[in-house]
Design a protein around this motif. Structure first.
Motif, PDB file in Angstrom:
ATOM      1  N   VAL A 186       0.859  -1.179   0.000  1.00 19.44           N
ATOM      2  CA  VAL A 186       0.000   0.000   0.000  1.00 19.44           C
ATOM      3  C   VAL A 186       0.895   1.229   0.000  1.00 19.44           C
ATOM      4  N   ILE A 246      -0.588  -0.198   7.981  1.00 19.41           N
ATOM      5  CA  ILE A 246      -1.663   0.777   7.936  1.00 19.41           C
ATOM      6  C   ILE A 246      -2.838   0.184   8.717  1.00 19.41           C
ATOM      7  N   TYR A 256      -6.739  -0.764   9.789  1.00 21.51           N
ATOM      8  CA  TYR A 256      -7.931  -1.165   9.042  1.00 21.51           C
ATOM      9  C   TYR A 256      -8.758   0.065   8.650  1.00 21.51           C
ATOM     10  N   GLU A 306      -7.873   3.268   8.270  1.00 20.46           N
ATOM     11  CA  GLU A 306      -7.237   4.070   7.220  1.00 20.46           C
ATOM     12  C   GLU A 306      -7.329   3.361   5.873  1.00 20.46           C
ATOM     13  N   MET A 307      -7.075   2.055   5.869  1.00 20.27           N
ATOM     14  CA  MET A 307      -7.136   1.305   4.624  1.00 20.27           C
ATOM     15  C   MET A 307      -8.545   1.304   4.058  1.00 20.27           C
ATOM     16  N   ALA A 363      -9.490   2.730   0.464  1.00 22.06           N
ATOM     17  CA  ALA A 363     -10.150   1.852  -0.499  1.00 22.06           C
ATOM     18  C   ALA A 363     -11.469   2.451  -0.971  1.00 22.06           C
ATOM     19  N   VAL A 418     -11.655  -5.179   3.098  1.00 12.63           N
ATOM     20  CA  VAL A 418     -11.089  -4.571   4.305  1.00 12.63           C
ATOM     21  C   VAL A 418     -12.107  -4.625   5.442  1.00 12.63           C
ATOM     22  N   THR A 443       2.804  -4.673   2.801  1.00 19.20           N
ATOM     23  CA  THR A 443       2.198  -3.808   3.815  1.00 19.20           C
ATOM     24  C   THR A 443       1.209  -4.616   4.635  1.00 19.20           C
ATOM     25  N   VAL A 480      -1.971  -4.785   7.050  1.00 15.84           N
ATOM     26  CA  VAL A 480      -3.174  -4.058   7.445  1.00 15.84           C
ATOM     27  C   VAL A 480      -3.597  -4.634   8.788  1.00 15.84           C
ATOM     28  N   SER A 538      -1.668   9.657   6.113  1.00 16.93           N
ATOM     29  CA  SER A 538      -1.045   8.411   5.652  1.00 16.93           C
ATOM     30  C   SER A 538      -1.030   8.290   4.136  1.00 16.93           C
TER      31      SER A 538
END
Length: 413
Positions: A178, A195, A197, A199-200, A204, A216, A238, A240, A253
């Motif tokens: 990521v 990163i 969850y 933020e991801m 996404a 996610v 990366t 998560v 981020s």
């Protein structure tokens, strides 16, 4: 050694050479003693080819028949990968979504997984086989083949990892993890070691294509250890994970963008209690997802309501509004295409005032007009003209100190 679920995207299996390379990677895990379940997407752009073929026959194909058509793409790749492993001396079996026990809602095109019966998979693993499952697909309770929609293979992989209680779920793609922005747009983007969850999920949802939001969501809900890494290198990816496990101190981020945005304005809606409910329930009933919403009143009796939709849903949204104009009581509908949503995301934003102001300053300095704004604790999104996307993303990436000297590498282009 535990069970690992791996997912390989269309780029990773886009050619026979790449399928053979994926087989070698799977073998390396098998040699370490792991049980392996592999989820595979359709080869390269084969799904696009199938869609184009359907459009040559009709502009409005049946959703059921489209699912029948599109699920064949994954069946090609899983069979070829099983053959590659068998040829190299490793027992493998390919399973369609329904053979793998994936049951979904009775919705075509964007069904959600309801349950997974893992008996068949456990049985095959017990025979020492590598199990290769077609992503993106399942079967309804009524026996109809269904697809999970965009990014469905990611969702298939995470759901299987949760159901099988896998050690981890590795998502293999054409980048090494990521990044702080799409490396195709920002060559100075840097790879994140980890990163959260949340933020991801925001990235996404806001256009970062490396993971699908539903995957996610599922990973967070079921605490699946998720890793994004490249299928072309051995580089670490990366992770998560929960924010408590991560290094702190990052304010922003990443910068994400979504170029498939359209804006709709419903003009002259009655300014009454329940107006918003009726409008958005009508759109929801027709499977139209709405994003940013702004309401503005110009007198006591009427109000204007603007909102964004995915560009692919624009026609459906406009048709739905037209069909229900009398019931909803609005004057007219305006719409605008050619828009992008650009966003900044970071869990550190909640404790750092002025982050949004900096975003607005940067865009103003570049003379980029802002048409709509949406915020949450960890993100700020602005809708801007699509032709200024790269300028906006690169300027914001630089302004928040995310640039690195090394150029990011994207494989498989």
């Amino acid at each position: 050694m535990g069970l690992i679920v791996q997912k390989y995207g269309g780029t990773s299996v886009g050619t026979i050479e790449r399928i053979l390379r994926v087989a070698d990677r799977i073998i390396s895990y098998k040699e370490e003693g792991h049980d392996i379940v592999v989820v595979v997407s359709a080869m390269g752009k084969s799904t696009d080819v199938l869609v184009d073929m359907a459009k040559q026959i009709t502009a409005y194909p049946s959703e059921r028949e489209m699912d029948m058509l599109l699920t064949t793409g994954e069946q090609v790749s899983i069979a070829l990968l099983a053959m590659a492993l068998n040829t190299k001396g490793y027992d493998a079996i390919s399973l369609t979504g329904w053979q793998a026990g994936v049951t979904t809602e009775s919705i075509h095109g964007r069904a959600r997984i309801q349950k997974i019966d893992t008996d068949r998979i456990h049985s095959e693993l017990g025979r020492g086989r590598v199990v290769i499952v077609a992503g993106f697909q399942g079967i309804s309770e009524e026996g109809e083949i269904t697809t999970l929609g965009r990014g469905g293979s990611d969702t298939s992989a995470v759901a299987l990892a949760a159901s099988l209680n896998a050690e981890k779920c590795e998502i293999f793609t054409d980048v090494s993890g990521v990044y702080t922005a799409d490396p195709r747009v920002v060559p100075a983007a840097s790879k994140l070691d980890s990163i959260s969850y949340d933020e991801m999920l925001e990235l996404a949802n806001l256009g970062a294509g490396v993971l699908h939001p539903r995957s996610v969501e599922a990973a967070k809900k079921y605490k699946v250890r998720l890793v994004v890494r490249s299928s072309f290198t051995a580089e670490e990816g990366t992770y998560v994970e929960e924010v408590a496990n991560m290094e702190t101190g990052r304010v922003v981020s990443g910068v994400a963008h979504d170029e498939d945005v359209a804006k709709i304005t419903v003009v002259g809606m009655p300014a009454k209690v329940g107006t918003l409910s009726r409008l958005f329930n009508t759109l929801a009933d027709h499977q139209v997802n709405v994003d940013i919403i702004i309401q503005s009143s110009y007198d006591a009796a009427v109000t204007n309501i603007s909102f964004t939709v995915d560009a692919d849903d624009l026609k459906k949204a406009l048709d739905t509004l037209q069909q229900h104009q009398a019931a909803l009581g609005f004057e007219k509908v305006d719409y605008e295409q050619g828009l992008t949503k650009v966003s900044i995301v970071g869990s550190g934003m909640v404790n750092n005032p002025g982050v949004a102001a900096e975003m607005f300053r940067v865009l103003a300095e570049q003379e980029i007009s802002i048409k709509m704004v949406s915020t949450s604790d960890i993100k700020v999104s602005c809708v801007i003209p699509a032709e200024l996307t790269e300028l906006a993303v690169r300027s914001l990436h630089t302004a928040y100190g995310l640039d690195v000297a090394e150029t990011a590498v994207v494989h498989g282009l």
